[in-house]
Design an enzyme around this catalytic site. Structure first.
Site, PDB file in Angstrom:
ATOM      1  N   ASP A  33      10.287  31.102  -2.524  1.00  0.00           N
ATOM      2  CA  ASP A  33      11.264  30.336  -1.762  1.00  0.00           C
ATOM      3  C   ASP A  33      10.877  28.873  -1.615  1.00  0.00           C
ATOM      4  O   ASP A  33      11.420  28.180  -0.763  1.00  0.00           O
ATOM      5  CB  ASP A  33      11.455  30.954  -0.371  1.00  0.00           C
ATOM      6  CG  ASP A  33      10.181  30.914   0.465  1.00  0.00           C
ATOM      7  OD1 ASP A  33       9.134  30.488  -0.069  1.00  0.00           O
ATOM      8  OD2 ASP A  33      10.237  31.303   1.648  1.00  0.00           O
TER       9      ASP A  33
ATOM     10  N   CYS B  74      15.622   3.420   8.820  1.00  0.00           N
ATOM     11  CA  CYS B  74      16.275   2.605   9.843  1.00  0.00           C
ATOM     12  C   CYS B  74      17.424   3.362  10.500  1.00  0.00           C
ATOM     13  O   CYS B  74      17.704   3.190  11.688  1.00  0.00           O
ATOM     14  CB  CYS B  74      16.748   1.280   9.250  1.00  0.00           C
ATOM     15  SG  CYS B  74      17.892   1.453   7.870  1.00  0.00           S
TER      16      CYS B  74
END
Length: 568
Positions: free
Chosen positions: A114, A170
């Protein structure tokens, strides 16, 4: 026909096969193997059984919760065929003892993994050992199975996999606009406070020439220390931490007026003045985990979790975020919803946050069963000496134009530009040699990007300058230094070796002074598109597959496209 069946039976019984992973696909696969007549099986898995596994991993029961998956899978599967010998390894396949010689003992290896890192590692070990690997994956209703044979078909890494979804720093720190932005921020906050802090993922507001900040704007009043340092200085006081994160930091962001000219500004939160009732839609009814907490509840849970996690952090050291750990998940739920409320973003339930924060795609038991059955069918072809009949099979969400739910096609040949399985593996990487450190070269480029476990890196300069050594402590002094200090510049070639994977690679460096897009520190580029210090990165284009008709070709392409990102 009877003779052929007897021959195939002898081949199956005499083989020694390895199953890597005993989760969703692995449970079904192990059951299929013992019922098909395989009698010598090894299986490896590091995971333990969680209650959330029980709805689809049918070798496990409630009484097994907390026990190693591979050990319980072995015990249960042997009940189907007591004559089968199953060897269980409760361990990580990345550990050094599972090396090339270990993999050489198997007739066939079958992946039911996985995660990409383990897939890469097993892919490389099977190539080095000359053992056929059957790779598989499922994601909801989608699934795929492919057979990897060295020099005959493409390996797991021949085609680039879609990168994980990332968000600009940001946006996360200053201007979130979606619930996922707040959830990512909350996970970064957890690591900053209690885990392994990453300076690139600090949650404090941007303080240097950020979007919307004028060049002459003064931000000297902001305390430039990491979130963890701030918390340590304030003894992890939960009320002070709340005040900093959800009031002071937001007030600082509001001082950058240009940032909010086209956006709705956030609202600083006062701990003693929060709404007690939930303002989000769908906050009532359903299961407890599907109820959206009120903002007052979030504030209280946040404070309680800070206290609880601080105790655990003090006792055990750095913590790792786990979606299945109550206090860790609750911390992220509360922090994310508080931030969402401040930015007028819809809050989410505990169930939703767990799914989004854990990148969870709902698992479908039927899909896993179908994929496991296909794996065994391909395994029988390989063991019968009929590898030329092997197919790459896709399970799409809907039947194709020919009403087929399984789309089978001939495996692709190896990609001659693959840096893993080509005879002369090479790659080109672009970065600023004056800012990238040897530590970044090791952790972010060699280990994370190229998937190596124990890389040795030498500059191909005739002097044999060693940048990195897998021997413990041998090159620790190099780690904080920039690679340019060792003479690495535009055109430098690095010889890389990973003895655990029996892998070698030559990397050509392209120096750039220009910042890369999306705040990336480096990027791998197509060597054919590099021209001196410029040259835009171009992804390796997928090769066209052959199909008997145009319509069938389109159906096959769509199945491939739908299944391209399957990693579960």
């Amino acid at each position: 026909m009877a003779f052929l069946q007897e021959t195939q039976s002898n081949t199956v019984q005499g083989s020694h096969v390895m199953v890597v992973g005993t989760g969703g696909i692995g449970c079904e696969l192990l059951k299929n193997l013992v019922l098909t007549g395989f009698q010598n099986i090894s299986a490896i898995d590091l995971d333990t059984i969680d209650v959330s596994n029980l709805n689809r991993q049918f070798l496990f029961q409630k009484k097994h919760v907390g026990r190693p998956k591979v050990e319980v899978a072995k015990e249960t599967a042997q009940l189907f065929n007591p004559n089968a010998t199953i060897t269980a390894y409760h361990d990580s396949v990345l550990n050094s003892e599972y090396n090339v010689n270990f993999f050489k003992q198997f007739s066939l290896v079958m992946n039911a993994l996985d995660n990409k890192a383990a897939r890469n590692h097993v892919n490389r070990l099977c190539l080095a050992a000359g053992v056929t690997l059957i790779e598989s994956g499922s994601a909801g209703y989608l699934g795929q199975v492919t057979v990897i044979r060295k020099g005959v078909s493409e390996c797991y890494e021949c085609q680039p996999k879609p990168a994980a979804k990332t968000y600009p720093g940001c946006t996360i720190r200053n201007t979130p606009s979606e619930p996922i932005h707040c959830i990512v921020w909350a996970k970064h906050l957890f690591n900053q406070l209690f885990g392994e802090p990453d300076t690139d993922n600090d949650v404090s507001p941007e303080t240097e020439k950020e979007e919307g900040m004028e060049s002459g704007e003064d931000d000297s009043h902001v305390q430039r220390i990491s979130t963890r340092q701030w918390a340590e200085n304030n003894d992890y006081n939960s009320k002070k931490l709340f005040h900093k994160l959800f009031k002071s930091d937001i007030e600082y962001l509001l001082s950058m007026e240009k940032l909010w000219q086209t956006r709705k500004p956030p609202t600083p939160l006062e701990l003693g003045n929060l709404p007690g009732k939930n303002t989000s839609e769908g906050s009532t009814g359903g299961l407890a985990d599907q109820r959206v907490w009120s903002i007052s509840e979030c504030a209280q849970v946040f404070q309680d979790c800070v206290v609880e996690l601080k105790k655990e952090f003090t006792a055990n050291g750095e913590l790792v975020w786990d979606k299945d750990d109550k206090s860790r998940l609750d911390f992220v739920v509360a922090a994310a919803n508080l931030r969402s409320y401040a930015y007028s973003i819809q809050q989410k339930s505990r169930f939703d946050v767990k799914s989004m924060a854990g990148n969870i795609i709902p698992a479908i038991a039927t899909t896993n069963a179908v994929i496991a059955g296909i794996i065994v069918m391909e395994a029988l072809k390989v063991l019968a000496g009929e590898s030329h009949k092997c197919k790459t099979t896709y399970l799409p969400k809907y039947p194709n134009p020919y009403k087929k739910l399984l789309v089978a096609c001939t495996p692709n040949p190896p990609n001659p530009k693959c840096y893993v399985c080509s005879p002369k593996p090479e790659a080109t990487v672009k970065f600023n040699c004056n800012s990238v450190t040897v530590a970044s070269l090791q952790d972010k480029i060699m280990k994370k990007h190229f998937g190596m476990v124990a890389p040795d890196v030498e500059i191909d300069d005739g002097k044999g300058t060693i940048l990195l050594s897998s021997e413990e402590g041998e090159t620790d002094d190099n780690l904080p230094k920039c690679v340019s200090e060792f003479g690495v510049s535009n055109g430098t070639r690095l010889k890389v070796d990973d003895f655990l994977q029996n892998m070698t690679l030559v990397i050509t460096i392209v120096h750039t002074d220009t910042p890369l897009e999306d705040e990336k520190e480096f990027e791998q580029v197509n060597e054919d598109d590099v021209e001196g210090d410029t040259g835009a990165p171009m992804p390796i284009s997928s090769r066209k597959r052959k199909a008997s008709t145009d319509s069938e070709q389109q159906a096959t392409k769509k199945a491939r496209k739908d299944s391209n990102s399957i990693e579960i």
